[in-house]
Design an enzyme around this catalytic site. Sequence first.
Site, mmCIF file in Angstrom:
data_model
loop_
_atom_site.group_PDB
_atom_site.id
_atom_site.type_symbol
_atom_site.label_atom_id
_atom_site.label_comp_id
_atom_site.label_asym_id
_atom_site.label_seq_id
_atom_site.Cartn_x
_atom_site.Cartn_y
_atom_site.Cartn_z
ATOM 1 N N GLY A 1 12.420 -35.027 -15.993
ATOM 2 C CA GLY A 1 13.500 -35.735 -16.672
ATOM 3 C C GLY A 1 14.839 -35.488 -16.015
ATOM 4 O O GLY A 1 15.873 -35.398 -16.671
ATOM 5 N N ALA A 2 14.826 -35.379 -14.677
ATOM 6 C CA ALA A 2 16.027 -34.959 -13.954
ATOM 7 C C ALA A 2 16.738 -36.110 -13.255
ATOM 8 O O ALA A 2 17.606 -35.878 -12.418
ATOM 9 C CB ALA A 2 15.668 -33.882 -12.932
ATOM 10 N N GLY B 1 21.251 -37.293 -17.209
ATOM 11 C CA GLY B 1 21.513 -36.412 -18.335
ATOM 12 C C GLY B 1 21.437 -34.930 -18.033
ATOM 13 O O GLY B 1 21.879 -34.447 -16.982
ATOM 14 N N GLY C 1 18.899 -32.968 -17.339
ATOM 15 C CA GLY C 1 18.104 -32.579 -16.181
ATOM 16 C C GLY C 1 18.853 -32.728 -14.877
ATOM 17 O O GLY C 1 18.793 -31.847 -14.010
ATOM 18 N N SER D 1 14.952 -29.649 -29.553
ATOM 19 C CA SER D 1 16.110 -30.248 -30.207
ATOM 20 C C SER D 1 16.229 -29.721 -31.624
ATOM 21 O O SER D 1 15.239 -29.317 -32.243
ATOM 22 C CB SER D 1 15.969 -31.774 -30.239
ATOM 23 O OG SER D 1 16.964 -32.364 -31.055
ATOM 24 N N TYR E 1 10.415 -38.411 -33.395
ATOM 25 C CA TYR E 1 11.142 -37.576 -32.442
ATOM 26 C C TYR E 1 11.210 -36.132 -32.931
ATOM 27 O O TYR E 1 10.966 -35.189 -32.162
ATOM 28 C CB TYR E 1 12.545 -38.137 -32.230
ATOM 29 C CG TYR E 1 13.355 -37.377 -31.216
ATOM 30 C CD1 TYR E 1 13.000 -37.377 -29.864
ATOM 31 C CD2 TYR E 1 14.483 -36.647 -31.590
ATOM 32 C CE1 TYR E 1 13.740 -36.671 -28.921
ATOM 33 C CE2 TYR E 1 15.230 -35.944 -30.659
ATOM 34 C CZ TYR E 1 14.852 -35.962 -29.323
ATOM 35 O OH TYR E 1 15.584 -35.254 -28.396
#
Length: 276
Positions: free
Chosen positions: A9-10, A13, A15, A130, A156
């Site tokens: 996920g880089a 954001g 990442g 989260s 989520y």
Amino acid sequence: MPRTIIITGASDGVGAAAARQLHAVGEHVVVVGRNPDKTRGVAESIGAPWHVADYADLDQVRQLAATLLDRYERIDVLANNAGGIFAGRTLTRDGFETTFQVNHLGGFLLTNLLLERLLASGASVIQTSSIAAQRFSRFDIDDLQGERRFSPSTAYGNAKLANILFTKELARRFSGEGLNAVAFHPGAIASSFAGSARGAWHWLYTNPLASRLLTSTEVGGARLGWLAIGTPGVDWQSGQYYANNRPARTSPLAADPLLAAKLWQRSAEMVGLDAD
């Protein structure tokens, strides 16, 4: 000697910010993302290797694992950072609810496929969870696909709680063999992670006025980086959940070892791995 730190996920954001920050302090960062152009852009900006995998397709996760094992003799840190919130209940090509697969099953599968290399490297596995795990989850081990009850927020929250339960069970199983695992809340980050959502989530993360209330990606990246460069057992404790670089409260269900073990077993069955 620089450590090899793989961040999923880089491409954007938290990442991407963590990749830039960790590269700046001399670490060997490996950038993994879903979008080829964005992933390449982040990687080339820091001279890092990069790989592409869409977690909505578990075959791509399997191919990613094979590539990583072929390319990197050591993996000192695996940051399972890929995720997002999505509008409505949809199924992936693998037949699983999209939120659950992208946020939990993809990272679970990748970690297990890399497990021997991670153990040999004495690695740290970092899960981007989260505060949604505490605020929005309605976790039901018998309804992981949201077939009986679904909302984007609940899905989520459930997936983020799954991240913490996975961390707990990973630490229980393997801390004695030198592998450490930790989960964290990066903050309500001003990023595009809710770009596929609708309603309040989409508004909060895309409205310029609302975004002023959010935490910058640089701060979120630094929180991931703090765990990546920290020493387990000294700076942070394996199996725990952190926010603002401190141990934090989350859903009481995260403290249930039987639930964590059951989630591991169910997840392994879903992705075709041995549950033992």
